[in-house]
Design a protein around this motif. Sequence first.
Motif, mmCIF file in Angstrom:
data_model
loop_
_atom_site.group_PDB
_atom_site.id
_atom_site.type_symbol
_atom_site.label_atom_id
_atom_site.label_comp_id
_atom_site.label_asym_id
_atom_site.label_seq_id
_atom_site.Cartn_x
_atom_site.Cartn_y
_atom_site.Cartn_z
ATOM 1 N N VAL A 58 66.044 110.195 -53.888
ATOM 2 C CA VAL A 58 66.285 109.120 -52.922
ATOM 3 C C VAL A 58 66.873 109.682 -51.634
ATOM 4 O O VAL A 58 66.421 109.356 -50.532
ATOM 5 N N VAL A 59 67.874 110.550 -51.770
ATOM 6 C CA VAL A 59 68.490 111.156 -50.583
ATOM 7 C C VAL A 59 67.487 112.040 -49.860
ATOM 8 O O VAL A 59 67.452 112.073 -48.622
ATOM 9 N N LEU A 60 66.630 112.730 -50.595
ATOM 10 C CA LEU A 60 65.588 113.545 -49.977
ATOM 11 C C LEU A 60 64.622 112.674 -49.179
ATOM 12 O O LEU A 60 64.232 113.027 -48.062
ATOM 13 N N GLY A 61 64.237 111.538 -49.735
ATOM 14 C CA GLY A 61 63.359 110.622 -49.012
ATOM 15 C C GLY A 61 63.986 110.107 -47.733
ATOM 16 O O GLY A 61 63.331 110.036 -46.683
ATOM 17 N N LEU A 62 65.268 109.759 -47.792
ATOM 18 C CA LEU A 62 65.976 109.298 -46.594
ATOM 19 C C LEU A 62 66.104 110.413 -45.565
ATOM 20 O O LEU A 62 65.994 110.174 -44.360
ATOM 21 N N PHE A 63 66.319 111.625 -46.039
ATOM 22 C CA PHE A 63 66.402 112.779 -45.145
ATOM 23 C C PHE A 63 65.073 112.991 -44.410
ATOM 24 O O PHE A 63 65.049 113.214 -43.202
ATOM 25 N N VAL A 64 63.976 112.879 -45.136
ATOM 26 C CA VAL A 64 62.659 113.063 -44.531
ATOM 27 C C VAL A 64 62.375 111.941 -43.537
ATOM 28 O O VAL A 64 61.832 112.182 -42.447
ATOM 29 N N LEU A 65 62.732 110.704 -43.889
ATOM 30 C CA LEU A 65 62.507 109.587 -42.972
ATOM 31 C C LEU A 65 63.286 109.743 -41.675
ATOM 32 O O LEU A 65 62.751 109.485 -40.587
ATOM 33 N N THR A 66 64.547 110.152 -41.777
ATOM 34 C CA THR A 66 65.322 110.346 -40.550
ATOM 35 C C THR A 66 64.778 111.527 -39.750
ATOM 36 O O THR A 66 64.802 111.506 -38.523
ATOM 37 N N ASN A 67 64.261 112.527 -40.449
ATOM 38 C CA ASN A 67 63.668 113.677 -39.764
ATOM 39 C C ASN A 67 62.432 113.251 -38.964
ATOM 40 O O ASN A 67 62.282 113.612 -37.791
#
Length: 74
Positions: A58-67
């Motif tokens: 989940v945190v990885l997905g949020l990291f990619v979205l903000t990126n």
Amino acid sequence: MVYVLAFLHLVFCIALVGLILLHSGKGGGLSASLGGGVGGPFSGTTIMEKNLTRLTLVVLGLFVLTNVALVFLG
């Protein structure tokens, strides 16, 4: 808006590094000292490991979205 996304990106980055370090590797890792390795090596993955993996994804997905958002806004 860009500053808020950059701050969230930094928070997700730090959280992602911490969550990855909590995963148990071949030597047990920090997760085993926090109760993740209670079941022993023959019981498979524990509930804590599964939840840690889900949270990391989940945190990885949020990291990619903000990126991606920072790339388009910047």
